[in-house]
Write a protein that holds these residues in place. Structure first.
Motif, PDB file in Angstrom:
ATOM      1  N   SER C  45       0.835  -1.195   0.000  1.00 26.13           N
ATOM      2  CA  SER C  45       0.000   0.000   0.000  1.00 26.13           C
ATOM      3  C   SER C  45       0.877   1.255   0.000  1.00 26.13           C
ATOM      4  CB  SER C  45      -0.951  -0.004   1.186  1.00 26.13           C
ATOM      5  OG  SER C  45      -0.242  -0.132   2.373  1.00 26.13           O
ATOM      6  N   TRP C  46       2.022   1.164   0.622  1.00 26.45           N
ATOM      7  CA  TRP C  46       2.929   2.311   0.607  1.00 26.45           C
ATOM      8  C   TRP C  46       3.347   2.632  -0.819  1.00 26.45           C
ATOM      9  CZ3 TRP C  46       4.197   6.491   2.737  1.00 26.45           C
ATOM     10  CH2 TRP C  46       5.438   7.104   2.510  1.00 26.45           C
ATOM     11  N   VAL C  49       0.278   3.898  -2.730  1.00 25.68           N
ATOM     12  CA  VAL C  49      -0.090   5.266  -2.354  1.00 25.68           C
ATOM     13  C   VAL C  49       0.818   6.241  -3.065  1.00 25.68           C
ATOM     14  CG1 VAL C  49       0.007   6.909  -0.464  1.00 25.68           C
ATOM     15  CG2 VAL C  49      -1.187   4.761  -0.174  1.00 25.68           C
ATOM     16  N   ASN C  50       2.091   5.939  -3.030  1.00 28.36           N
ATOM     17  CA  ASN C  50       3.027   6.816  -3.713  1.00 28.36           C
ATOM     18  C   ASN C  50       2.687   6.924  -5.189  1.00 28.36           C
ATOM     19  OD1 ASN C  50       4.658   7.858  -1.770  1.00 28.36           O
ATOM     20  ND2 ASN C  50       5.912   6.005  -1.641  1.00 28.36           N
ATOM     21  N   PHE C  53      -0.495   8.982  -5.756  1.00 29.24           N
ATOM     22  CA  PHE C  53      -0.326  10.423  -5.580  1.00 29.24           C
ATOM     23  C   PHE C  53       0.625  11.014  -6.609  1.00 29.24           C
ATOM     24  CE2 PHE C  53      -2.338   9.717  -1.506  1.00 29.24           C
ATOM     25  CZ  PHE C  53      -3.149  10.840  -1.440  1.00 29.24           C
ATOM     26  N   PRO C  77      -6.933   8.639  -4.806  1.00 35.07           N
ATOM     27  CA  PRO C  77      -6.212   9.172  -3.638  1.00 35.07           C
ATOM     28  C   PRO C  77      -7.008   9.005  -2.367  1.00 35.07           C
ATOM     29  CG  PRO C  77      -6.006  10.678  -5.468  1.00 35.07           C
ATOM     30  CD  PRO C  77      -6.913   9.567  -5.931  1.00 35.07           C
ATOM     31  N   ALA C  80      -6.811   5.547  -1.366  1.00 32.79           N
ATOM     32  CA  ALA C  80      -5.411   5.219  -1.076  1.00 32.79           C
ATOM     33  C   ALA C  80      -5.055   5.573   0.357  1.00 32.79           C
ATOM     34  CB  ALA C  80      -4.505   5.965  -2.050  1.00 32.79           C
ATOM     35  N   VAL C  81      -5.516   6.753   0.774  1.00 30.47           N
ATOM     36  CA  VAL C  81      -5.212   7.170   2.150  1.00 30.47           C
ATOM     37  C   VAL C  81      -5.802   6.167   3.128  1.00 30.47           C
ATOM     38  CG1 VAL C  81      -5.750   8.896   3.888  1.00 30.47           C
ATOM     39  CG2 VAL C  81      -4.985   9.602   1.637  1.00 30.47           C
ATOM     40  N   MET C  84      -4.020   2.820   3.111  1.00 33.87           N
ATOM     41  CA  MET C  84      -2.776   2.949   3.890  1.00 33.87           C
ATOM     42  C   MET C  84      -3.088   2.855   5.391  1.00 33.87           C
ATOM     43  SD  MET C  84       0.421   3.606   3.403  1.00 33.87           S
ATOM     44  CE  MET C  84       1.564   3.496   4.748  1.00 33.87           C
ATOM     45  N   PHE C 471      -1.452  14.932   1.500  1.00 32.56           N
ATOM     46  CA  PHE C 471      -2.201  13.741   1.053  1.00 32.56           C
ATOM     47  C   PHE C 471      -3.681  13.942   1.264  1.00 32.56           C
ATOM     48  CE2 PHE C 471       1.943  11.935   2.225  1.00 32.56           C
ATOM     49  CZ  PHE C 471       2.269  11.346   1.024  1.00 32.56           C
ATOM     50  N   ALA C 475      -6.681  13.936  -1.412  1.00 31.20           N
ATOM     51  CA  ALA C 475      -7.701  12.907  -1.281  1.00 31.20           C
ATOM     52  C   ALA C 475      -9.082  13.526  -1.237  1.00 31.20           C
ATOM     53  CB  ALA C 475      -7.446  12.078  -0.038  1.00 31.20           C
TER      54      ALA C 475
END
Lengths: 215, 613, 493, 318
Positions: C45-46, C49-50, C53, C77, C80-81, C84, C471, C475
């Motif tokens: 997920s890291w 997420v990167n 974004f 996004p 994604a947050v 994470m 972030f 988002a």
């Protein structure tokens, strides 16, 4: 009639007691307010004595029945205030301690305490016969007979009881003594404290005075 | 960058104290004291400067102008002394790390409030100072203080959230939280259409300043907090409410006329006056020194609030002057109470008396502070009272308010005397014989604070000048102030220097006279040798008159004493709890009920869908 | 493309099925494997997420069927947050529960780990899926695992709580299915993007009815008043790590689903008033109930409901700032409430007593845990400088920008209630006299690490919220931007 | 005190002496008056001087500690300081003293300084009677101070000044006494004067038969003498204050000039203050004693009403 009469036996003082009384004669000493030799002091003392004699704050210790005469003396009829005599509420403010009448041994303790708390020069006026020789209570087991064995007395007012006129006369006498510097035995009392204490302790059973004499 | 250093020193000090406590308990206090003095020194010697930074898109603005400096000095000076006092006061007590960490964080919060120039950082520091002080308020658990501490935090929260509401509304309306921007936009005016913004903010400040209906937390919490912090609590933290009021009301004061000013003068002024009178009446009937001082603090804050509400030159000066002086004398009085508590184990008037011979220096401090509190001329407190009265009489023409204030301050003599009499005068207890004076670590701060009262009694200009600069910095007229001559708008003067020197000279002369006249034949007796009734009190007897001391007064006041604001709030609280208990029954714990809720909810939604969506 | 959103769901699911086998090989596999999986999830997920974004949303097509036909996973996004967050919290909760029921061997622990993992997988699925029916499946997975976990202890209370949860959960499923059905009949699609595209053409009556069914069902999961009757029992009867997971994993997924329905399927304006009103009622009743609780976990459960209510309010306000605040609140809630459940359960573990009264003076026995609890309590109430303050402040700011004064006052009044009972507990822990002398169970190293990391997060986010602000802004902006979502999903190049 | 400090100092000493003499004589007169009212001869008028002399001539004294020791000092200092800040005669060389350096608010506070200092000394003696007296005295202060403040505030706002000198100047320039300009304020002030003198019916503080003279009960000899001196000066101060405020004060810078003017002014002062003094004295002769709460409530009733009327009068007077 065969009935026996109920005879009340009056106990007289024994010889021993009388001798003892003669030996224990109250001490006499120079009063505090006596006029000094120095000329300057003389003037000051004269003025002070004048003020003292005309401003007598009276702590009337109403020990006995004689207390009833004091209001009469102070109020309108006889008006002692014109002589500068007025009542004081506490011994700290008072100049004259007046013992009005008989003094039980229980009260004596308080009287001594009050006397000791007064400030020099202080005078004691003993009022009525009871303070002189016990008066009608001469044979009571719990009144004291002679006040000046316990505290020094300046003026006695005899009578049982003395009228206000007599009281005023007594005050006049006190004023005379003050002016001459012959009144006020506080210092004398302090000097002869042992003698007085011995006498006091003889009659006061629950003795709880502080060891040190604080005025 | 002085601000950063001061905050840094305080926070690092807090952490250090917290961790040092685990290593060696002996060093916790000194470390905290060093941090306190270090912060004060940093503030004194480093230029304050301006700090701006952004967080989450909000700009923070801290600046030490004259006003911030004035209040920051109250906070830092008093705190440093209180921390010094704490070193010995807290000796042997548990959880010192906790205590000092909270203490220093709280000081940092107060300092932050003083230097904040925008509402958000003001609020953040305000909250920090609030919850740290809550942690300190419940420190003495053995008093059963839990509920009282809760009372404090609830009232603080009501105040703080009133502020927060105002802040978010102001942000939505004016898109800035800078005081200067908001002031320029007229956000703090009642006439701006957003009247609720200043009202809500004032409500928040009123809680901290313990104004009448919201005062109940103060008398409950002040006595139960460790005294070294109560000194700061009452002396400095409550002043933050005053600072906030000043900042908010500046705009209204500047306009100098209009119904807004009249409204402030009437509402706030009377609230302050009623607070002063009510709290004074309550203080009179307390039987514990700490309770008495707590109520007295409320009363003094009432004066200050009234002084602020005038908005005039004399009145605002009175507010600032009293704010500083109250910090000084009430700080030292709470320290005195703490000293007595430490040495004698209690501050209950009914259980101790006659400490003057055992704790002479403490008594001296208490005497000076009390004279100053009562406003008796040669000391500093009088100046504040004078300014307040003159401003009310000659500037705002609040004639009946001045009577109320006067009633409060005359009645204040009663509790002032009670404090001194109850602790220090009267007959000595036999068991009090082994009580000794407190250590110099505690005496020096107390005496230093008393010295403020003495010096300002002769030279109030020492406070006037920085205070005048502070007022000018927020654009209020301050005018010229002399070193020791007070003058009102009608030109009438009081020269406190002449007063002080006259009283001083005469006092010395007569004291010499009465001492040396017949010195040989003056005996100093103990308090046991009193003249009443010819009876000889036993050593264990104590004749001191302590119970129902002001009963005649209480009877004269009569009915007023029967009502209690505290009771009202507690009733409200109990009613709310009961209501919550009733509401809780919605959650019956029964699955069928829950299922029914769902069905009903669905049906309702479907029935009313046209209205809802 | 080495990693994809599918891994996030597939890995835990696969691991859950494999654990019984692995447990045969290695005795402690049930304890270790989830950690490995969650760690893997976290790293995936890291990376994702990167990637999201940096280069926009990812649309993952399953089995080559392009949207709108196949099942697809969409990682915007916004999701994604939350992905994470859920991955991280799932890992931390696993870490915390590593020594859970250490005394029991084999089966019990295995079931627990499997269920936890499936719940995480289901939650991630809800967040990631772009398909409405698929979402229903994941809701079912999480729901059933959650019910199973609630009744985990197999005692009377657990069974009762599980039953309540099951009753309400199944009603929710029915309504969800009904809603999906209605929508499918009208739009002919199950793909959320396509539904969103076609929704304006649907007749209002049907649209609203479908919305009501969806809101009812998702509201039940998101603890909306009056559908949240299951929550207090479930929270208090479930094992402690599960309680934390309810708040940090399940709650996040549920509120995500609610937001997705409200913002993507429907116009935000439709649900705005409803969400604000229901959110406020949820908050109000939950906090009022919480203050009267005598049981620590129930109190925390009601407090959880209150937080969810606040999040609903924020979604209801719907401005960018509000969504930012809502996201921040969800993160805070996940972190802080987990911390509170974790520390709180240590109290209970030590005292064998769930009542608040038993907490008196516990700090002497568990100083560090008490400290963390106090920290969490201060943070969740919203005292600066902790992270809880910023989320609340942002939501209020959003309300303030719309000049909703009654709402602000209402929220803050309820906060006063919340603060009162939290601080009472702090007072108890630190300052009340202790009553009993329980045996001491010190927290395990793993639990300490887990709790400490959460506490550090609270402080770091409080002092430096800008760390995640970027972030969250992206988002929340993306959630508002419905068209981009539709474009991205439907028109894959 | 600038150049002519010697003259000023002489003035201060003379003022103090004057206040002392007059105050003591007034005390004597009071006793005389009471005696005559009771159909007695009464003590001579100079009786108080004799009492004072005797008290100062006591050869032994006791005190209970530093505060007790200094208690009479507080009283005296408060009395003399207040005296110095009050214009005894208007105009003239000797008597202004510090009158331009203090105003009414200041005087109000100065006047309680003595009582509080005394109260501290009384407290230290440990005598319960003293403490009870103090409790009553302080309660009574809250009673009579309020109407007094009301009347002061009334005249302050009526004449837009807080300076006593200005008020005197106004009265002498216009010839209108403030007692006439604001009768309600004067009435309120008169009531509070009754309380300030602690004479019957407000003499519960030292009630001799009940409290053994209350606060005074541990003071004797030089301490009592000093208290008496202070009390006498203070009595004069109060009388002069009220005279200056409401009765036009004494002396006239234009009409009375030179030494004869000073004498004339003094005569005027003595007459006015004596008449004023006779009010509490004569009421005291015939009245029994109030309990504390009765006294306080009395002051909070009628005098307060008059004070409030005075303020309303002052507001509408313009």
């Amino acid at each position: 009639m065969s009935e026996t009469k109920d005879i009340r036996i009056i106990t007289r003082p024994t010889k021993e007691q009388i001798r003892q009384a003669q030996i224990d004669f109250a001490p006499r000493c120079t009063a505090a307010g006596r006029v000094n030799d120095k000329e300057t002091q003389k003037m000051v003392q004269y003025i002070l004595n004048f003020a003292r004699k005309h401003s007598l704050f009276l702590l009337a210790y109403g020990t006995g029945c004689g207390a009833i005469e004091i209001p009469a003396t102070l109020t309108s009829r006889y008006d002692a205030e014109r002589l500068g005599i007025r009542g004081a509420a506490t011994p700290r403010q008072a100049d004259v301690l007046m013992i009005t009448g008989y003094l039980s041994t229980k009260t004596l303790k308080r009287v001594i305490r009050v006397y000791e708390q007064m400030q020099d020069p202080k005078y004691v006026v003993a009022f009525g016969s009871c303070t002189i020789n016990g008066g009608m209570y001469f044979d009571s087991y719990n009144t004291i007979k002679a006040l000046d064995r316990y505290i020094p007395v300046d003026v006695y007012i005899a009578g049982c009881m003395p009228r206000p006129e007599a009281v005023l006369k007594g005050f006049a006498k006190l004023q005379e003594l003050i002016q001459n510097g012959n009144a006020g035995n506080g210092e004398c009392y302090r000097k002869n404290l042992d003698w007085y204490r011995a006498n006091q302790q003889k009659v006061i059973k629950n003795w709880d005075f502080p060891d040190e004499y604080n005025w | 960058m002085g601000i950063i250093y001061v905050l840094g020193i305080l926070i690092i000090g807090a952490l250090a104290a917290f961790f040092v406590d685990d290593l060696n308990r002996k060093w916790t206090g000194p470390v905290a004291m060093l941090a306190g003095f270090g912060a004060a020194a940093a503030f004194a010697f480093l230029p304050g400067g301006i700090v701006r930074w952004r967080i989450l898109g909000f700009s923070m603005h801290w600046e030490t102008d004259a006003l911030a400096g004035f209040f920051a000095w109250i906070v830092l000076g008093l705190s440093a002394l209180a921390l010094m006092y704490s070193v010995k006061y807290m000796e042997g007590k548990a959880r010192q790390g906790y205590f000092y960490a909270s203490f220093l964080t709280s000081v940092a919060g107060m300092f932050g409030v003083a230097v904040s120039k925008d509402l958000l950082s003001f609020f953040i520091f305000w909250e920090i100072m609030t919850w740290t002080s809550f942690l300190l308020a419940i420190y003495n658990a053995y008093y059963g203080v839990e509920t009282k501490g809760i009372k404090y935090i609830i009232f603080s929260a009501i105040g703080a959230y009133a502020m927060l509401t105002a802040i978010v509304l102001a942000l939505g309306q004016y898109h800035s939280l800078e005081f200067s921007d908001l002031m320029a936009a007229g956000a703090f005016r009642f006439s701006s259409g957003n009247w609720y913004i200043p009202v809500l903010l004032l409500l928040g400040f009123a809680v901290k300043a313990a104004v009448l209906p919201l005062h109940v937390w103060a008398p409950a919490v002040y006595p139960k907090t460790p005294m070294s912090f109560t000194a700061v609590f009452s002396g400095a933290m409550s002043k933050m409410g005053i600072l906030g009021m000043l900042l908010i009301l500046t705009g209204i004061f500047r306009s100098a006329t209009g119904w807004e000013l009249t409204l402030v003068r009437w509402v706030l002024g009377w609230l302050g006056g009623l607070t002063a009178a009510w709290a004074t009446l309550q203080a009179i009937r307390q039987n514990d020194a700490k309770d008495l001082l707590a109520w007295s603090s409320v009363a003094q804050l009432g004066y200050i609030v009234t002084a602020v509400s005038t908005g005039t030159r004399l009145g605002l000066m009175a507010a600032l002057y009293l704010a500083l002086l109250h910090a000084a004398f009430k700080g030292s009085l709470f320290m005195v109470a703490g000293a007595v508590e430490k040495q004698a184990g209690t501050t209950d008037f009914r259980r101790i008396s006659g400490l003057i011979k055992r704790m002479p220096w403490t008594f001296l401090t208490a005497l000076i502070a009390i004279i100053s509190l009562a406003g008796i001329p040669p000391l500093g407190g009088f100046v504040g009272k004078w300014l307040l009265y003159e401003s009310l009489i000659s500037e705002t023409h609040a004639y009946f308010l001045v009577i109320l204030i006067f009633f409060a301050s005359t009645s204040a003599f009663l509790y002032s005397y009670r404090f001194l009499f109850g602790l220090f005068l009267g007959q000595e207890e036999e068991e009090a014989k082994q009580i000794t004076e407190v250590s110099w670590w505690m005496l020096i701060p107390m005496l230093a604070l008393s010295a403020v009262s003495v010096v300002t009694g002769m030279y109030p200009g020492l406070i006037f000048r920085p205070a005048a600069r502070a007022l000018e910095s927020i654009g209020l007229p301050a005018g010229q102030w002399d070193m020791s001559i007070l003058s009102n708008v009608w030109g009438n003067q009081t020269d406190v220097f002449t007063v002080g020197s006259t009283v001083g000279i005469l006092f010395v002369l007569w004291a010499l006279f009465i001492t040396f006249k017949g010195k040989k034949n003056t005996r100093w007796l103990t308090t046991k040798e009193i003249s009443t009734s010819g009876e000889i009190p036993a050593p264990e007897d104590n004749c001191t008159f302590q119970r129902g001391f002001f009963q005649p007064f209480e009877r004269a006041v009569g009915r007023l004493y029967r009502s209690s604001m505290d009771q009202l709030w507690e009733d409200i609280g109990a009613a709310l709890e009961a209501f919550f208990g009733f509401i809780r029954k919605i959650y019956t714990g029964n699955a069928q009920t829950y299922a029914m809720y769902v069905i009903i909810f669905v049906v309702l939604l479907i029935l009313f869908r046209n209205y809802i969506f | 493309m080495v990693v994809s959103p599918v891994h996030l769901i597939a890995a835990p699911l696969a691991a859950a099925f494999l654990i019984p086998l692995l447990n045969k090989l290695y005795r402690d596999a049930a304890r270790v494997v989830p950690g490995v999986v969650f760690l893997y999830n976290l790293s995936v997920s890291w990376i994702l997420v990167n990637r999201v974004f940096r280069s926009g949303p990812i649309v993952e097509v399953i089995a080559g069927w392009k949207p709108p036909f196949g099942i697809n996973l969409v990682m915007t996004p916004f999701s994604a947050v939350l992905v994470m967050l859920v991955s991280f919290m799932a890992f931390v909760i696993w870490l915390y529960g590593f020594r859970f029921k250490r005394s029991l061997k084999g089966g019990v622990v295995m079931y627990y780990e499997i269920l936890q993992m499936m719940m995480a997988a289901g939650s991630l699925g809800i967040i990631l899926t772009g398909d409405l029916f698929n979402m229903f499946v994941f809701v079912e997975i999480t729901g059933i695992t959650a019910i199973a976990l609630t009744a985990f202890y197999r005692d009377r209370d657990g069974a009762e709580a599980g039953f309540k949860y099951m009753l309400l959960g199944s009603m929710a499923s029915v309504f969800l299915l009904l809603g999906i059905l209605l929508i499918y009949t009208q739009t002919g699609s199950l793909n959320m993007a396509q539904i969103a595209e076609r929704m304006p053409a649907v007749a209002t009556g049907v649209k609203v009815t479908a919305l009501i069914f969806l809101l009812i069902s998702l509201g039940t999961e998101a603890e909306m008043f009056p559908l949240n009757g299951w929550a207090p029992d479930a929270y208090s009867q479930a094992p402690s790590p599960t309680s934390a997971a309810f708040a940090a994993v399940l709650g996040v997924a549920a509120i995500y689903a609610l937001a997705r329905v409200g913002f993507t399927l429907y116009d935000h304006g439709t649900v705005s008033g409803f969400l604000i009103a229901m959110g406020f009622l949820t908050m109000l009743f939950a906090e009022m109930a919480a203050i009267t609780q005598t049981n620590l976990k129930r109190m925390l459960a009601y407090s959880s409901m209150g937080q969810m209510g606040l999040a609903m309010i924020a979604f209801g306000i719907g401005s960018e700032a509000a969504l930012f605040g809502a996201l921040f609140l969800i993160i805070n809630h996940a972190i802080i409430k987990s911390l509170l459940f974790m520390t709180g359960s240590y109290f209970i573990y030590n005292l064998n007593d769930k009542r608040l009264r038993a907490l008196n003076g516990i700090h002497k026995r568990l100083p560090y845990v008490s400290f963390l609890f106090a920290l969490g309590a201060l943070a969740i109430v919203g005292f600066p400088p902790f992270s809880g303050f910023w989320s609340k402040f942002y939501i209020l700011t959003a309300a303030g920008a719309k000049q909703m004064m009654p709402l602000i006052i209402g929220i803050l009044a309820v906060t006063v209630i919340e603060m009162t009972y939290y601080l009472r507990v702090i007072g108890r822990i630190y300052f009340a006299k202790e009553e009993s002398e329980p045996a001491s169970h010190k927290p395990s190293i793993q639990a300490l690490v887990a709790m400490t990391s959460l506490a550090v997060l609270i402080i770091v986010l409080g002092l430096y919220p800008d760390l995640i602000a970027g972030f969250l802004h992206r988002a929340s902006m993306f959630l508002l931007d419905k068209q981009t979502y539709i474009q991205t999903v439907l028109h894959l190049s | 005190m600038t150049g002519n400090w010697l003259i000023e100092l002489t003035g201060i000493v003379l003022t103090a002496l004057l206040a002392f003499t007059v105050g003591m004589f007034y005390g004597g007169l009071r006793r005389k008056v009471i005696a005559r009212a009771q159909n007695r001869v009464g003590p001579p008028v100079y009786q108080n001087f004799l009492d004072l002399l005797k008290l100062q001539g006591k050869t032994t004294n006791v005190t209970h500690g530093l505060m007790t020791h200094l208690a009479p000092v507080w009283v005296l200092v408060a009395a003399i300081t207040a005296l110095l800040f009050i214009p005894v005669l208007h105009g003239g060389l000797w008597f202004p003293n510090f009158t331009f350096k203090g105003d009414l608010i200041f005087l109000l506070y100065l006047m309680v300084m003595g009582s509080l200092g005394m109260a501290l000394g009384v407290g230290e003696t440990g005598n319960p009677n003293g403490a009870i007296g103090v409790s009553r005295g302080l309660s009574l202060i809250t009673g009579y101070e309020i109407p007094f403040v009301l009347s002061l505030v009334a005249i302050m706002i009526q004449f837009h000044t807080t300076s006593l000198t200005d008020l005197m100047h106004y009265q002498q320039a216009t010839g209108h006494w403030i007692a006439r300009e604001n009768p309600f304020a004067f009435l309120a002030a008169l009531f509070s004067v009754l309380g300030m003198f602690h004479y019957s019916p407000f003499d519960i503080i030292g009630a001799p038969a009940e409290l053994a003279s209350g606060p005074m009960s541990e003071f004797g000899g030089k301490y009592l003498g000093s208290l008496m001196t202070g009390g006498s000066i203070f009595a004069f101060v109060k009388l002069v204050l009220i005279t200056d405020l409401f009765l036009g004060g004494a002396g006239h810078p234009d009409a009375y000039t030179g030494a004869a003017g000073v004498l004339l002014g003094l005569v005027e002062l003595v007459i006015k203050t004596f008449l004023l003094y006779m009010i509490p004295v004569s009421i005291g002769i015939v009245m029994p004693r109030f309990r504390t709460e009765q006294a306080v409530r009395f002051f909070w009733r009628w005098p307060l009403l008059f004070g409030a009327l005075g303020i309303i009068w002052a507001v509408f007077w313009k």
